[in-house]
Design a protein around this motif. Structure first.
Motif, PDB file in Angstrom:
ATOM      1  N   ALA A   1       0.626  -1.124  -0.062  1.00 46.86           N
ATOM      2  CA  ALA A   1       0.156  -0.120   0.076  1.00 46.86           C
ATOM      3  C   ALA A   1       1.059   1.290  -0.086  1.00 46.86           C
ATOM      4  O   ALA A   1       2.078   1.137   0.256  1.00 46.86           O
ATOM      5  N   SER A   2       0.273   2.430  -0.319  1.00 44.10           N
ATOM      6  CA  SER A   2       1.029   3.654  -0.093  1.00 44.10           C
ATOM      7  C   SER A   2      -0.092   4.454   0.808  1.00 44.10           C
ATOM      8  O   SER A   2      -1.162   4.314   0.514  1.00 44.10           O
ATOM      9  N   ASN A   3       0.632   5.083   1.826  1.00 43.89           N
ATOM     10  CA  ASN A   3      -0.215   5.788   2.769  1.00 43.89           C
ATOM     11  C   ASN A   3       0.506   6.859   3.545  1.00 43.89           C
ATOM     12  O   ASN A   3       1.651   7.195   3.177  1.00 43.89           O
ATOM     13  N   TRP A   4      -0.054   7.513   4.482  1.00 43.77           N
ATOM     14  CA  TRP A   4       0.462   8.628   5.223  1.00 43.77           C
ATOM     15  C   TRP A   4       0.436   8.415   6.682  1.00 43.77           C
ATOM     16  O   TRP A   4      -0.268   8.661   7.779  1.00 43.77           O
ATOM     17  N   GLY A   5       1.570   7.374   7.070  1.00 42.15           N
ATOM     18  CA  GLY A   5       1.716   7.118   8.468  1.00 42.15           C
ATOM     19  C   GLY A   5       0.614   6.687   9.370  1.00 42.15           C
ATOM     20  O   GLY A   5       0.291   7.003  10.355  1.00 42.15           O
ATOM     21  N   GLY A   6      -0.449   5.847   8.817  1.00 43.18           N
ATOM     22  CA  GLY A   6      -1.651   5.456   9.532  1.00 43.18           C
ATOM     23  C   GLY A   6      -2.840   6.372   9.192  1.00 43.18           C
ATOM     24  O   GLY A   6      -4.044   6.209   9.938  1.00 43.18           O
ATOM     25  N   LEU A   7      -2.565   7.581   8.594  1.00 43.62           N
ATOM     26  CA  LEU A   7      -3.501   8.647   8.269  1.00 43.62           C
ATOM     27  C   LEU A   7      -4.500   8.313   7.416  1.00 43.62           C
ATOM     28  O   LEU A   7      -4.133   7.080   6.673  1.00 43.62           O
TER      29      LEU A   7
ATOM     30  N   ILE B   1       7.110   4.369  -8.893  1.00 40.61           N
ATOM     31  CA  ILE B   1       6.432   5.153  -8.137  1.00 40.61           C
ATOM     32  C   ILE B   1       7.001   6.536  -8.316  1.00 40.61           C
ATOM     33  O   ILE B   1       8.159   6.898  -8.636  1.00 40.61           O
ATOM     34  N   THR B   2       5.857   7.592  -8.259  1.00 46.95           N
ATOM     35  CA  THR B   2       5.943   9.041  -8.527  1.00 46.95           C
ATOM     36  C   THR B   2       5.416   9.451  -7.254  1.00 46.95           C
ATOM     37  O   THR B   2       4.214   9.482  -6.989  1.00 46.95           O
ATOM     38  N   PHE B   3       6.145  10.263  -6.524  1.00 50.53           N
ATOM     39  CA  PHE B   3       5.619  11.033  -5.543  1.00 50.53           C
ATOM     40  C   PHE B   3       5.591  12.757  -6.054  1.00 50.53           C
ATOM     41  O   PHE B   3       6.734  12.933  -6.548  1.00 50.53           O
ATOM     42  N   THR B   4       4.712  13.192  -6.144  1.00 53.74           N
ATOM     43  CA  THR B   4       4.722  14.829  -6.338  1.00 53.74           C
ATOM     44  C   THR B   4       4.237  15.621  -5.288  1.00 53.74           C
ATOM     45  O   THR B   4       3.354  15.050  -4.325  1.00 53.74           O
TER      46      THR B   4
ATOM     47  N   TRP C   1       0.073  16.567  -1.670  1.00 55.99           N
ATOM     48  CA  TRP C   1       0.909  15.452  -2.065  1.00 55.99           C
ATOM     49  C   TRP C   1       0.231  14.421  -2.841  1.00 55.99           C
ATOM     50  O   TRP C   1      -0.997  14.187  -2.561  1.00 55.99           O
ATOM     51  N   ASP C   2       0.775  13.763  -3.658  1.00 54.07           N
ATOM     52  CA  ASP C   2       0.302  12.495  -4.444  1.00 54.07           C
ATOM     53  C   ASP C   2       1.409  11.527  -4.542  1.00 54.07           C
ATOM     54  O   ASP C   2       2.575  11.842  -5.120  1.00 54.07           O
ATOM     55  N   ILE C   3       0.832  10.190  -4.571  1.00 56.37           N
ATOM     56  CA  ILE C   3       1.761   9.142  -4.656  1.00 56.37           C
ATOM     57  C   ILE C   3       0.861   8.157  -5.691  1.00 56.37           C
ATOM     58  O   ILE C   3      -0.207   7.941  -5.548  1.00 56.37           O
ATOM     59  N   ARG C   4       1.752   8.065  -6.806  1.00 60.89           N
ATOM     60  CA  ARG C   4       1.201   7.416  -7.791  1.00 60.89           C
ATOM     61  C   ARG C   4       1.846   6.084  -8.335  1.00 60.89           C
ATOM     62  O   ARG C   4       3.132   6.138  -8.264  1.00 60.89           O
TER      63      ARG C   4
ATOM     64  N   GLN D   1      -1.714   5.542 -13.962  1.00 58.89           N
ATOM     65  CA  GLN D   1      -1.537   5.318 -12.436  1.00 58.89           C
ATOM     66  C   GLN D   1      -2.416   3.910 -12.271  1.00 58.89           C
ATOM     67  O   GLN D   1      -3.490   3.709 -12.779  1.00 58.89           O
ATOM     68  N   LEU D   2      -1.956   2.874 -11.412  1.00 53.94           N
ATOM     69  CA  LEU D   2      -2.457   1.898 -11.194  1.00 53.94           C
ATOM     70  C   LEU D   2      -3.250   1.945  -9.762  1.00 53.94           C
ATOM     71  O   LEU D   2      -4.333   1.551  -9.439  1.00 53.94           O
ATOM     72  N   TRP D   3      -2.625   2.838  -8.984  1.00 55.97           N
ATOM     73  CA  TRP D   3      -2.996   3.089  -7.347  1.00 55.97           C
ATOM     74  C   TRP D   3      -2.553   4.391  -7.193  1.00 55.97           C
ATOM     75  O   TRP D   3      -1.352   4.916  -7.688  1.00 55.97           O
ATOM     76  N   HIS D   4      -3.352   5.179  -6.470  1.00 55.40           N
ATOM     77  CA  HIS D   4      -3.113   6.675  -6.139  1.00 55.40           C
ATOM     78  C   HIS D   4      -3.340   6.951  -4.632  1.00 55.40           C
ATOM     79  O   HIS D   4      -4.494   6.648  -4.237  1.00 55.40           O
ATOM     80  N   ALA D   5      -2.573   7.540  -4.017  1.00 52.32           N
ATOM     81  CA  ALA D   5      -2.900   7.905  -2.603  1.00 52.32           C
ATOM     82  C   ALA D   5      -2.306   9.346  -2.589  1.00 52.32           C
ATOM     83  O   ALA D   5      -1.423   9.815  -3.308  1.00 52.32           O
ATOM     84  N   TYR D   6      -3.234  10.056  -1.706  1.00 51.99           N
ATOM     85  CA  TYR D   6      -2.907  11.588  -1.868  1.00 51.99           C
ATOM     86  C   TYR D   6      -3.157  12.195  -0.326  1.00 51.99           C
ATOM     87  O   TYR D   6      -3.858  11.620   0.532  1.00 51.99           O
TER      88      TYR D   6
END
Length: 253
Positions: free
Chosen positions: A143-149, A172-175, A190-193, A207-212
């Protein structure tokens, strides 16, 4: 002919200016900070530095609960890594199939270093988790996430969640974009793709998965630490579990 020459020179000058406006660097994974590992309840620590800029390989060599292997970077191009300077971070992650246990906890993340041992970690609430195999996708699930947030994005294929025991090979691309107008100082978008490993960059078209995350506290204006690790604190790790990061490139504004 004179007009064409003049236009060419103007185009060349603009191209040079555009290239100069964005610089890149590759982080150096040779910073040892055992306090980071101890913050994660590690009792047996294996620091595994890399001599190749932008790349690192972590190989677990223990099967005892509490064993941890890691490396970290606080410099990129011989300068500190600061969130306000970062436009994007790109890299490839490779976990070979059959190398890691079903509940192996591996991660690639960053948080404020603040130029002090252990950094300004704050119990993980300040992490930018590019890759993590724990959380809402169950232990061992990518997974991609934000420290449990909130806003965690599980990596899921047509057959279900991607598991660490089956491996993964992705780009992985983080912007990051600092929000100024109408927002409090020190906040970020922030975006993680995550996309196919063959891509040079992930965006909304591939993107296959996207966390922001819409906001980040002002502490992220401090210097950052990027960590690559295998934390054997929830379950015993598997010897030989390999986490390989290559071609990590930071693009600055």
């Amino acid at each position: 002919m004179l007009q064409a020459t003049r236009l060419f020179l103007i185009f060349a000058a603009l191209s040079t200016l555009n290239l100069a406006s964005a610089t890149t660097c590759k982080p150096i994974f040779n910073h040892q900070d055992d306090k980071v590992a101890k913050n994660n309840r590690c009792t047996k620590i294996s620091f595994q530095p890399s001599n190749t800029e932008g790349s690192a390989v972590i190989i677990m060599d223990e099967d005892t609960k509490g064993s941890c292997a890691y490396t970290s970077a606080v410099l990129c191009g011989n300068t500190e890594i600061r969130m306000k300077d970062i436009s994007a971070i790109d890299f490839k992650v490779d976990v070979p199939p059959g190398k890691c246990g079903a509940k192996e906890w591996i991660a690639v993340y960053m948080f404020p270093w603040c130029e002090q041992p252990g950094g300004c970690w704050a119990g993980g609430q300040r992490e930018v988790d590019f890759v993590e195999t724990t959380g809402s996708n169950d232990p061992g699930g990518f997974a991609s996430n934000w420290g449990g947030l909130p806003k965690q994005a599980a990596w899921t294929s047509q057959t279900g969640p991607l598991q660490v025991k089956s491996g993964a090979l992705q780009h992985i691309t983080f912007t990051s974009r600092k929000i100024i107008s109408g927002e409090a100082s020190g906040t970020y978008q922030w975006d993680i793709r995550v996309c196919e490993a063959s891509a040079s960059k992930c965006d909304d078209s591939n993107q296959l998965w996207h966390a922001y995350r819409e906001k980040g506290p002002a502490i992220f204006d401090e210097s950052m630490m990027i960590v690559i690790d295998n934390w054997g604190v929830n379950n015993p790790p598997q010897p030989g579990c390999t986490l390989k990061i290559t071609d990590m490139l930071i693009t600055k504004y």
